[in-house]
Structures are given as C-alpha cells and as structure tokens.
Write a protein that holds these residues in place. Structure first.
Motif, PDB file in Angstrom:
ATOM      1  N   GLU A 217     -50.416  10.500   7.899  1.00 33.05           N
ATOM      2  CA  GLU A 217     -50.620  10.767   6.473  1.00 33.05           C
ATOM      3  C   GLU A 217     -49.288  10.926   5.743  1.00 33.05           C
ATOM      4  N   PHE A 220     -47.679   7.383   5.145  1.00 30.61           N
ATOM      5  CA  PHE A 220     -48.217   6.603   4.028  1.00 30.61           C
ATOM      6  C   PHE A 220     -47.381   6.793   2.765  1.00 30.61           C
ATOM      7  N   ALA A 232     -52.810   1.773   8.342  1.00 30.25           N
ATOM      8  CA  ALA A 232     -54.219   2.179   8.388  1.00 30.25           C
ATOM      9  C   ALA A 232     -54.915   1.585   9.608  1.00 30.25           C
ATOM     10  N   PHE A 247     -59.301   1.868   3.780  1.00 30.77           N
ATOM     11  CA  PHE A 247     -58.074   1.999   2.994  1.00 30.77           C
ATOM     12  C   PHE A 247     -58.045   0.986   1.850  1.00 30.77           C
ATOM     13  N   HIS A 478     -60.982   7.398   3.615  1.00 25.57           N
ATOM     14  CA  HIS A 478     -59.591   7.336   3.167  1.00 25.57           C
ATOM     15  C   HIS A 478     -59.579   7.706   1.685  1.00 25.57           C
ATOM     16  N   TRP A 479     -58.868   8.783   1.347  1.00 22.97           N
ATOM     17  CA  TRP A 479     -58.718   9.189  -0.048  1.00 22.97           C
ATOM     18  C   TRP A 479     -57.250   9.038  -0.421  1.00 22.97           C
ATOM     19  N   ILE A 480     -56.990   8.455  -1.582  1.00 22.78           N
ATOM     20  CA  ILE A 480     -55.604   8.212  -1.982  1.00 22.78           C
ATOM     21  C   ILE A 480     -55.329   8.751  -3.380  1.00 22.78           C
ATOM     22  N   THR A 482     -52.354   7.524  -6.104  1.00 24.37           N
ATOM     23  CA  THR A 482     -51.278   6.555  -6.259  1.00 24.37           C
ATOM     24  C   THR A 482     -50.057   7.212  -6.900  1.00 24.37           C
ATOM     25  N   LEU A 488     -47.790   5.401  -2.549  1.00 25.29           N
ATOM     26  CA  LEU A 488     -48.827   6.424  -2.557  1.00 25.29           C
ATOM     27  C   LEU A 488     -48.208   7.815  -2.585  1.00 25.29           C
ATOM     28  N   ARG A 490     -50.363  10.397  -1.822  1.00 26.21           N
ATOM     29  CA  ARG A 490     -51.136  11.082  -0.786  1.00 26.21           C
ATOM     30  C   ARG A 490     -52.162  10.120  -0.235  1.00 26.21           C
ATOM     31  N   CYS A 491     -52.357  10.154   1.073  1.00 33.14           N
ATOM     32  CA  CYS A 491     -53.454   9.434   1.713  1.00 33.14           C
ATOM     33  C   CYS A 491     -54.078  10.364   2.739  1.00 33.14           C
TER      34      CYS A 491
END
Length: 532
Positions: A217, A220, A232, A247, A478-480, A482, A488, A490-491
C-alpha cells in the motif's frame, strides 16, 4: 444445494438514512457504486449499530493520513446491503492530537484484524478493542507507523532481535503444544501455527501471519498508474486478474471511464478462467490430502489444460499483464476465441469424469464430510467471504450482488450450502466450475467485434473510488484517492484471506491433527494477499 435466507432483512441506504436519527455532515454519491457519508466520531458506534440492525454488513475498515491536506486522519467503515448495489462509506475525522477511535470489534469480530492494522500502520488507537496486540507489525518491531505521510518509504530500520512467541498457557496435564512454522516444507510463504492438543484432538489453534509484509500500500504512493497495475497483480500471484481488475475499476470510476462492451466481456472470461484453474487445482489437492493421489494427478492435468488456454489468450499462464485502465492491453483474434471454446468443451468432459471418480470414492467422502466444520453463525460473525462463506450459509457473491465487467449480461447460480465442512467447501468449488464454464460459453457467444480499450484521460486529482471483484477466493476491494501528476495518495487493499484466516481457527477445533492439512487446503488462503 440449499439456499438459506438472510437472517435480517436488508434495507437500502437511503431508507436507513431517513430513519437512523444520525446527523450527517455530508452525504454524497461519488458515482453509481459508492455513497460517502460524513459523521462525527461520537456518532460512529450508534451509526454502525443502526446499519447492522438493518441487515448491512461491515465489509472493511481502513484509514488514510490527510495531515498534509490539513484534515488530520480519516477513518472509513465500508458497508454493504443486499438491497442496494451501492456501497456506503461512513467517514469520520480523527484529529492529530487525539489519535484514537471507538472500536466495534467486540460487536463485529470481522474487523478485529482490520482495526489492529490501523493502529499498526497509522498509530490510531482502537479504544475498547478486545485484543489490542499488534497484528501486522510483530511485537519485536520498533514503534513506527509506515503509512503515515511523514514516514519515508526508504527508511532503514535499526537492527532488532527476533520475536519471542507468546503462547497461551497449557490447559493442564496431558495438553501439549505443537508449533508449526513459520518456515514450512515446500515453497509456501511463512505463517506460524501453534496447536494445543490432548492426544490427537485439537483443543485450539493460534496463528500468526505478516512475516513477509511487502509494504504494497505504501509502494502504490510512489508509482504512476500505468505501473501500479503490475503492482496490483502481484498482491497475490494466483489472483492477478482479480486484483488487477479491482484496481483498474477503481481508476476507471475515479476518471469517469466507461470501458467498451468487448473489453467487459473479455475481462469476464479472464476472471472465470482464473477461477477455473484455481478451483480445479484445489479439488485435486483436497483429494490428495486424504490419500486419493490419482484424482489429484487428473486434476493437475486439467489445471495445466486451463493454464495453456490462459497462455493462448494472454501470453501468460497466470494471466499477468493483461488488464489495464480502460480495458485490456491486447485484443484477441477469432482463432484464439475459437480455440478457447473448443478447449473448454474438452475440459468439461474430462472434468465430469474426474468428479465421477471422486464421487464414487466412499473413503474420500468419509474423510471430508463433517471434517473442519465452520458453523453458519460463526461464518457470519467473522465476516467470512467467498468459497468458505458460501459453504457455511453466507449467500453473497459480488458478481451477482454488485455486478461488474459483463456479469449483468449472463445467467448463473451462486452455490450455497449450510453444513460448512470440507466436503461442502469442495462442492462449492465443483459447482462454481460448472457455473464458470456456462458463463464463459455465454460470453463467447456474444463476443462481438469492437474496441478492447478506451482512451484513458489524465487521472484527476483528489478523487476517491472503490473497485470490487469476486475473486476465486472471495471479495477483493481496492479503494483509491488520487493525487497529483497521475499518482495515488492512497490505495487500500483488502484480500479475502484477511477475512478468512480466523475461520481456520474455528474450523480445526475438535478435529484431529492429521486432518489439519485437508482443512487448511479446503480454505486455501493466501499468505501474500494477507501480508500485502
């Protein structure tokens, strides 16, 4: 096959909002799949209680560091309702000077590890947690919080001594402990199992994961999106298409990309091929663990058969490097799809013969039936997902409940059993093999010419999105968020194994030590997906 009812009737999120009595700081639909609801942290436990009372499932809990944006830390509770195709992400703010949040793990054991991960990664204390020990960082690690923005990824930690395992005290005379791992025979990744036994029966099992944490994480945050797809795919090597698709779907939602119909159908075929080669391999491995080696040889041959189809379609036996934001990297020629259809017709005939062989073996059924039982109430309490959940009465499947790719275009059934033993975990796999063959057949019949990839615009900054896939093990998320320059901020990754390892502890209790290998194989959880 039995179809149990949902214990609590589920309601949609708009109905719950109108009647819950909670004051929301905001309520917004980021897209057609996600609702974001801001609440004060003092309302968190009441809000969670209202949602659970209304039949919702707490699917994930995670945090992000927004201190550089002046927002402190943000905490998200992700809820699913079977009466709503959207997810509800309940967001609360945590000030930097009071880094704590109220735990709900005592009421919802499914988030036990997830809340403890938040403490390890961000230093946010889960107040009232029934077991606040470290989980992702082992006890011998220094006091660090790697997912905070002020922790550089290239930090070199000082040397520290190995961990001293703390086991439960023995339960009395004649009770012995059998430590297994963390280094195992063969090539599997490390995990530590400690059995307490009285003779052969297992009284309890303690397990310890996170020996090879890869900092995925955090990584990313360093990569442009086109390279992040490969990261991913590497989260769990046998689920490369599932993680890669989850992803890419998050990226596509954040960017407002609608992928072409052909790309959706091609992704569906690849996801089902991934399910096929893993399920048939597991069926053979379960048979092998009870001494039916001939069945395993045949299953291994069939698994190899699917791997060859994978290579024909993608150039990769494990389907790496296929999916990308906007669709797929390469199109297929007609002869490739024709070969796929013909090969699966042959596979279907030989898989039927394999199952006749296994079903005719009374000794195999005797070893599998009523072995490693995970009761439905335990499965629901622990939030068990995927194959293991469906074998224990949990009637959930993202392909049906939150359709993606081309799953809303095909007809299929979700196999569910109530007995929760090794036999039913194998039967779910068998049933899903047949369903996967039917799904692929339907897709191939409608795979019209067209574009295999949409144009991908620059990634807009400060957008959030969730991508979900029903991998062959179960629910993948998968939560992102931008960032700038196509990167990114955060992933967040959730592999189904993070949910399901605690189920193994429950399933082995009362069984004998020689049955542990087949119980473990019937779950077949990912060390890599858990460690991330």
């Amino acid at each position: 096959m039995t179809q149990p009812s949902v214990p609590i009737p589920a309601r949609n999120f708009d109905e719950i909002r109108a009647s819950c009595g909670i004051v929301f700081t905001d309520w917004s639909e980021a897209n057609d799949a996600e609702i974001y609801a801001g609440i004060d942290i003092s309302d968190l436990r009441p809000m969670v209680a209202r949602l659970v009372e209304n039949g919702c499932r707490l699917a994930s809990v995670f945090a992000e560091d927004r201190t550089t944006a002046g927002s402190g830390f943000l905490l998200y509770h992700v809820f699913e309702s079977l009466n709503d195709r959207r997810y509800l992400l309940v967001r609360t703010s945590i000030p930097v000077d009071t880094p704590a949040f109220p735990s709900v793990a005592a009421e919802i054991p499914a988030v036990n590890w997830q809340e403890r991960e938040i403490h390890d990664w961000f230093g946010l204390v889960a107040e009232g947690h029934p077991n606040p020990r470290r989980v992702a960082l082992h006890d011998n690690w220094p006091e660090i919080h790697p997912l905070r923005k002020d922790f550089p990824i290239d930090t070199v930690l000082p040397p520290f001594e190995g961990e001293q395992h703390l086991y439960r005290p023995t339960l009395g005379e004649g009770v012995f402990q059998i430590p297994v791992g963390p280094v195992h025979a063969g090539i599997i990744e490390p995990g530590h199992f400690n059995f307490a036994v009285a003779g052969e029966p297992i009284l309890y099992l303690q397990l310890r994961m996170f020996y090879t944490h890869k900092g995925t994480e955090k990584q990313f945050e360093q990569l442009p999106v086109n390279r992040a797809v490969y990261l991913a795919e590497s989260i769990s090597g046998d689920s490369s298409v599932s993680h890669g698709t989850a992803f890419c779907q998050a990226i596509e939602r954040a960017s407002g990309i609608e992928i072409p119909a052909r790309a959706k159908r091609m992704r569906t075929i690849l996801l089902e091929l991934e399910r096929l080669y893993n399920h048939v391999g597991d069926i053979g491995a379960i048979a092998n663990d009870v001494g039916f080696a001939v069945a395993n040889y045949h299953a291994s041959r069939l698994r190899e058969f699917i791997l060859a189809v994978n290579e024909e379609l993608s150039g990769s036996r494990l389907l790496r490097g296929v999916v990308c934001p906007g669709g797929l990297r390469h199109d297929w020629e007609q002869q490739q799809t024709d070969h796929c259809g013909a090969a699966l017709n042959r596979f279907e005939l030989e898989f039927a013969e394999l199952m006749r062989m296994i079903d005719a073996s009374d000794s195999t059924r005797d070893r599998l039936e009523r072995t490693g039982i995970l009761h439905p109430d335990k499965a629901r309490d622990l939030g068990i997902v995927g194959v293991a959940g469906r074998a224990s009465g949990v009637d959930r499947d993202l392909r049906r409940d939150h359709p993606y790719a081309a799953y809303d275009e095909v007809s299929f059934q979700v196999p569910v059993y109530l007995e929760g033993d090794v036999l039913r975990r194998m039967r779910v796999r068998v049933d899903e093999v047949w369903q996967s063959l039917g799904i692929i057949e339907q897709i191939l019949a409608t795979l019209a010419p067209g574009s295999h990839r949409a144009a991908v615009p620059p990634l807009p900054p400060n957008c959030v999105a969730l991508g979900t896939v029903e991998g062959w093990r179960g629910e993948i998320m998968h939560w992102i968020r931008t960032g700038s320059q196509g990167r990114l901020e955060r992933c967040k990754i959730k592999d189904p194994s993070l949910n399901n390892w605690p189920a193994l502890v429950e399933a082995v209790e009362g069984n004998i030590v020689p049955d542990f290998p087949v119980i473990n194989k019937s779950f077949n959880l990912s060390y890599s997906g858990t460690d991330r």
